[in-house]
Design a protein around this motif. Structure first.
Motif: not given
Length: 105
Positions: A49-54, A56-59, A67-68
């Motif tokens: 699972s992954a979520a949008g990086h707060r 760093r937009p787009g990452q 936490s990669t």
């Protein structure tokens, strides 16, 4: 439901064929789950699972334990498809502790 040009043998054959299809699908899903769990059992993140990086937009950031940070969706999907192509150790997993390293030598 039987039609005029069918008999009960046709219906029974169809039922058996459907059951075989389901059995094959279940076997494929079980094999995929076994491979999925084998990665984690070895102490590596499977990036499930992954979520949008707060900040760093787009990452994306992995929320499955490591936490990669992934550059984009495609990068995350590539790691999700083959987590052992670039294995990331799970923090705190017993396989990656100093005691485990000493025991393997």
């Amino acid at each position: 439901m039987l039609y005029a040009d069918e008999n009960s043998a046709d219906e029974l054959e169809a039922i058996h064929a459907q059951r075989l299809d389901v059995d094959l699908e279940m076997a494929e899903m079980n094999a995929a789950a076994d491979a999925w769990h084998a990665v984690r059992d070895r102490g590596y993140c499977n990036h499930g699972s992954a979520a949008g990086h707060r900040s760093r937009p787009g990452q994306l950031i992995c929320t499955a334990g490591c936490s990669t940070v992934f550059a984009n969706d495609e990068d995350w999907y590539a790691q999700l498809d083959d987590p052992m192509a670039n294995p990331v150790p799970l923090p705190g997993h017993p396989a990656h502790t100093p005691a485990a390293a000493a025991a393997s030598q």
